[in-house]
Each structure stands twice: as structure tokens, then as C-alpha cells.
Design a protein around this motif. Structure first.
Motif, PDB file in Angstrom:
ATOM      1  N   THR A  72       0.839  -1.194   0.000  1.00  0.00           N
ATOM      2  CA  THR A  72       0.000   0.000   0.000  1.00  0.00           C
ATOM      3  C   THR A  72       0.874   1.244   0.000  1.00  0.00           C
ATOM      4  OG1 THR A  72      -1.772  -1.135   1.176  1.00  0.00           O
ATOM      5  CG2 THR A  72      -1.779   1.271   1.252  1.00  0.00           C
ATOM      6  N   VAL A  73       0.520   2.189  -0.850  1.00  0.00           N
ATOM      7  CA  VAL A  73       1.239   3.457  -0.930  1.00  0.00           C
ATOM      8  C   VAL A  73       0.219   4.592  -0.943  1.00  0.00           C
ATOM      9  CG1 VAL A  73       3.154   2.411  -2.164  1.00  0.00           C
ATOM     10  CG2 VAL A  73       1.306   3.471  -3.467  1.00  0.00           C
ATOM     11  N   ARG A  74       0.710   5.824  -0.782  1.00  0.00           N
ATOM     12  CA  ARG A  74      -0.171   6.993  -0.706  1.00  0.00           C
ATOM     13  C   ARG A  74       0.315   8.046  -1.706  1.00  0.00           C
ATOM     14  NH1 ARG A  74      -0.199  11.904   2.725  1.00  0.00           N
ATOM     15  NH2 ARG A  74      -2.309  12.448   3.367  1.00  0.00           N
ATOM     16  N   PRO A  75      -0.167   8.003  -2.937  1.00  0.00           N
ATOM     17  CA  PRO A  75       0.224   9.022  -3.914  1.00  0.00           C
ATOM     18  C   PRO A  75      -0.171  10.412  -3.427  1.00  0.00           C
ATOM     19  CG  PRO A  75      -0.909   7.186  -4.975  1.00  0.00           C
ATOM     20  CD  PRO A  75      -1.101   7.022  -3.502  1.00  0.00           C
ATOM     21  N   THR A  76       0.611  11.409  -3.789  1.00  0.00           N
ATOM     22  CA  THR A  76       0.340  12.773  -3.333  1.00  0.00           C
ATOM     23  C   THR A  76      -0.152  13.677  -4.449  1.00  0.00           C
ATOM     24  OG1 THR A  76       2.692  13.287  -3.649  1.00  0.00           O
ATOM     25  CG2 THR A  76       1.978  12.665  -1.435  1.00  0.00           C
ATOM     26  N   LEU A  77      -0.259  13.147  -5.665  1.00  0.00           N
ATOM     27  CA  LEU A  77      -0.718  13.921  -6.812  1.00  0.00           C
ATOM     28  C   LEU A  77      -1.751  13.099  -7.556  1.00  0.00           C
ATOM     29  CD1 LEU A  77       0.083  16.681  -8.149  1.00  0.00           C
ATOM     30  CD2 LEU A  77       1.515  15.344  -9.706  1.00  0.00           C
ATOM     31  N   ALA A  78      -2.854  13.718  -7.954  1.00  0.00           N
ATOM     32  CA  ALA A  78      -3.926  13.022  -8.655  1.00  0.00           C
ATOM     33  C   ALA A  78      -3.643  12.956 -10.155  1.00  0.00           C
ATOM     34  CB  ALA A  78      -5.257  13.731  -8.413  1.00  0.00           C
ATOM     35  N   GLY A  79      -4.244  11.972 -10.808  1.00  0.00           N
ATOM     36  CA  GLY A  79      -4.121  11.844 -12.251  1.00  0.00           C
ATOM     37  C   GLY A  79      -5.125  10.846 -12.778  1.00  0.00           C
TER      38      GLY A  79
END
Length: 425
Positions: A72-79
Motif C-alpha cells: 500500500t502506498v499513498r500518492p500525493t498527486l492526482a491523475g
């Protein structure tokens, strides 16, 4: 160490492969996901380490054979599109990825029904990553929300040997026997670890920019003292603060616990300058790096543990010379570099009066030299007002060096003020 970062993509078969050489890294890439107006932007990252760098037993030494690992990771930018990068930088053989998926995270090892999507590599469901290389997957149309968890699952059917990994994930990774890459529930995942394996980056599609931030350094950046599965390291909180302030951007954490600035450590990752290009300059969409590194160089000479060797007494001049090198590297690539002062550490096993003199000299130089583009004074933020050589009790995780979540929140507040131009001068 030379390394290759290989970009795959379905578009490369249609448009050809563009080869560029940047420093010692070889990139094989394809066009962006949606035409010339889109770009790939790093949204999450983890600095990679050798299995020999493990500070406690985990899965890195033996690697995997017939296992599925769910991370599990937590991206900080949407796309609207996503691709992942897998690393075999420190493996002893080619790494075979048999299958990979991405999904929205649910509880534990489970993922949300209807969100599991296969990840491909050059149009194939799997890939073989050469020794010393990183491989970026094909893009998939898959919306990614900023600061919301994403699950990446890898099936490794063949023996991997020692794994390239990141030790201090502060996030639970799960393992199952057999291929469970497409499972919705988590019942098969009966083992867990506190490290990330092979997964070094998540990129999303977006408008070309250089707004992103890399937080670079040692355990103070990596998040020792933060809480498991809570994403409350200082870079995590910094991403939240910037979004609340109306300045959302990627914040990448490339800290490594125990890492050092002066060259030639034998554990805890490669030295700062050795890995600076890979972990900072080669990230896409980055314009600023925040450097907090040096406390391990100062303290290691007081330790007898094997991981600390070699551990000569490092001087302030040696640390400053390395800071100047990193500043030059950042400026050459057009990045702004922010210096973070080193917090108090009296009460730790590696405290010494000699080391304290070095820390004071280094912090004075960071504040007064004018060589950094800006300064975040983490020392003054975290110090006990009645004794500035001690970490304030409300911010102390218990080891007198690493902040607790309240301390990391204070660090994030200070960094956010600098980044948005509201720091007290």
C-alpha cells in the motif's frame, strides 16, 4: 553504481523508442498518456536499498519464490492514468515479475471490489528486470486520487534472490503463497512485513510542471517515530498542509533511516550524493528538494554496532563540503534546494559533546551561509524552549532524536510556511 531505468509503454511499439542518456542512467521511454499536453509526474516514491542494509530480519535477504506481495502506498498527486516503477537495482540476478495489479485499498490486505486492474509491461502481463535496472510499466487509464491509498500487488513465481527494498515503510506489506494478484479479499495474505519491496515509484498523468517537492535525507524524513499505517511522517503531513493552503503538489519521500551524507557508509543505503540523482534529480515534475541529513554522520562515531561502520569522526567542514556538492547538483538541474537544520539529539546513545559542537557549527552554516535557496529551521521548531539541546517532550517519540506525529506535524508546518513564502524571516 550505474543503473538503467527502462520505460515501457504500448505507445513505444507504435511510435518507436526514444533513447536518451542522462548522467549514468539509461531511459527507454514512450510518449505521454494523452498527447503532447500531458506529462508523467512522480506522485509517490521510495528510496531503494540493498538487502544487506536491513537493520532487522525481514523478507529482503531470502527474497521471494512463488509468492504474492501486496503493498500500500499513498500518492500525493492526482491523475487519470497511472504507471509504476519496479526496482532491481541491488538484486543478484534478473527479476521476473509474473503478474502485477493495481487497486483501491480496503481494510488490511483486502482491496475494493471492482477496482482491480492488471498492469502490463510492453503489452505483456509480466517482465524480466535486469540486474541494476528499474522498469516502468505501461500506463493504464486508472484515476488516482491525491493522498488516498493505492494498493500494488506483485506475483513473483520464480526465485528472486535478495530483494531490492525500502526498510522503513511504516506501512504493512502482506505476503501470500501462490498467485493472488487479483484477489479482492485478503484471506490468503497470512504474513506481513514493515518494508516495501521492489516498488520504487508511482507516476500519474498531468499537465507538465515542476511544482513537486522531494523530501530527502535520513530517518527524520523517512519517518522513524511515526505510526504504522497512519501516513503521518513529515512529508505526508506536508502534502496535506500544502493542499489545505490551496497549493497542492507532489511531495515525495526519499529518506532512508540511518543514511549518511559523507560518503562510504556500508549500510543504510548509499550516501547522499551517490543516490541524489536517482532519488531527486531524475524525478519528473520536481522543482524543490528539502535536505535534512547529517545527524547520523555526527553520531555514528560513538556507536559500536556493525551497521555504523565505518564510523570516523566527521567534521563540520566535511558535512558542509557535501552540502555544497548537493547544492551544486540541484542548481545545475534547475532545482531549488531548501536546507533543514539538524534537530537536537541529547539523550540518544550516540550523543557526544564533540558531536554537539559539530551540529551547532553545521546549523549555523545552514542558517547563515546563504548558499541554500531557503532554510527550514527544524532545530528551533523541535527544541525544548528551556533547553535548546533537547528535543521538546511533546515532540519526542521516546528516543530523544526522532519526532512523534506531533513533532512531524510541526516540521510539516514549518516547511509549508517556507514553501508558500510565509516563513518568519
Amino acid at each position: 553504481m550505474n543503473f538503467r531505468k527502462i520505460r515501457t509503454g504500448v505507445l513505444s511499439a507504435l511510435l518507436g523508442v526514444l533513447l536518451t542518456v542522462t548522467g549514468t542512467a539509461l531511459y527507454v521511454g514512450a510518449s505521454g498518456p494523452g498527447g503532447q499536453h500531458d506529462a508523467w509526474l512522480d506522485s509517490w516514491s521510495a528510496a531503494q536499498m540493498s538487502a544487506a542494509d536491513a537493520r532487522a530480519p525481514n523478507w529482503s535477504a531470502d527474497g521471494f519464490a512463488g509468492h504474492t506481495i501486496r503493498q500500500t502506498v499513498r500518492p500525493t498527486l492526482a491523475g487519470e492514468s497511472v504507471r509504476i516503477t519496479l526496482s532491481n537495482l541491488f538484486g543478484d540476478r534478473p527479476l521476473a515479475i509474473t503478474a502485477a495489479t493495481v487497486a483501491n485499498t480496503a481494510a488490511g490486505a483486502a482491496v475494493r471490489s471492482g477496482t482491480v486492474r492488471p498492469i502490463s509491461f510492453g503489452g505483456a502481463p509480466g517482465a524480466v528486470i535486469p540486474r541494476g535496472a528499474e522498469l516502468t510499466s505501461d500506463s493504464i487509464d486508472y484515476p488516482v486520487n491525491a493522498r488516498q491509498s493505492l494498493t500494488v500487488t506483485l506475483y513473483l513465481s520464480r526465485p528472486t534472490g535478495p530483494a531490492t527494498f525500502h526498510y522503513l515503510a511504516n506501512t504493512t506489506t502482506y505476503r501470500a503463497i501462490g498467485d493472488h494478484s487479483a484477489d479482492i479479499d485478503g484471506w490468503a495474505f497470512t504474513e506481513s512485513s514493515r518494508s516495501w519491496y521492489y516498488l520504487s515509484g508511482v507516476e500519474v498523468s498531468g499537465t507538465p510542471n515542476r511544482d513537486g517537492v522531494v523530501a530527502f535525507g535520513d530517518s527524520l524524513t523517512d519517518g522513524a517515530g511515526a505510526w504504522m499505517d497512519m501516513d503521518n511522517r513529515y512529508p505526508d503531513v506536508l502534502a496535506d498542509r500544502l493542499a489545505v493552503a490551496g497549493r497542492p503538489r507532489a511531495v515525495l519521500n526519499t529518506g532512508i533511516g540511518g543514511n549518511r551524507t559523507v560518503p562510504d557508509p556500508t549500510s543504510a543505503g548509499q550516501s547522499a550524493a551517490t543516490r541524489f540523482r536517482r532519488d531527486v534529480l531524475d524525478k519528473d515534475g520536481i522543482g524543490t528538494v528539502i535536505l535534512v541529513s547529517g545527524i547520523n554522520d555526527i553520531g555514528a562515531s560513538e556507536l559500536l554496532e556493525p551497521w555504523a561502520r565505518p564510523n570516523p569522526a566527521v567534521t563540520a567542514d566535511q558535512l558542509i563540503a557535501e552540502y555544497r556538492l548537493l547544492i551544486r547538483m540541484a542548481h545545475t538541474d534547475g532545482l531549488r534546494i531548501v536546507g533543514g537544520t539538524l534537530p537536537p539529539y541529547r539523550g540518544t546513545p550516540y550523543f557526544s559533546e564533540r558531536g554537539e559542537q559539530v551540529r551547532d557549527a553545521v546549523n549555523s552554516w545552514i542558517r547563515g551561509s546563504g548558499e541554500f535557496d531557503a532554510v527550514v529551521d527544524f532545530e528551533r521548531v523541535l527544541a525544548d524552549p528551556s533547553d535548546p539541546d533537547v528535543l521538546a517532550a511533546p515532540f519526542d517519540s521516546g528516543d530523544h532524536l526522532h519526532p512523534d506525529p506531533a513533532g512531524y506535524s510541526a516540521m510539516a508546518d514549518a516547511a509549508a510556511r517556507v514553501l508558500i513564502g510565509k516563513a518568519d524571516q
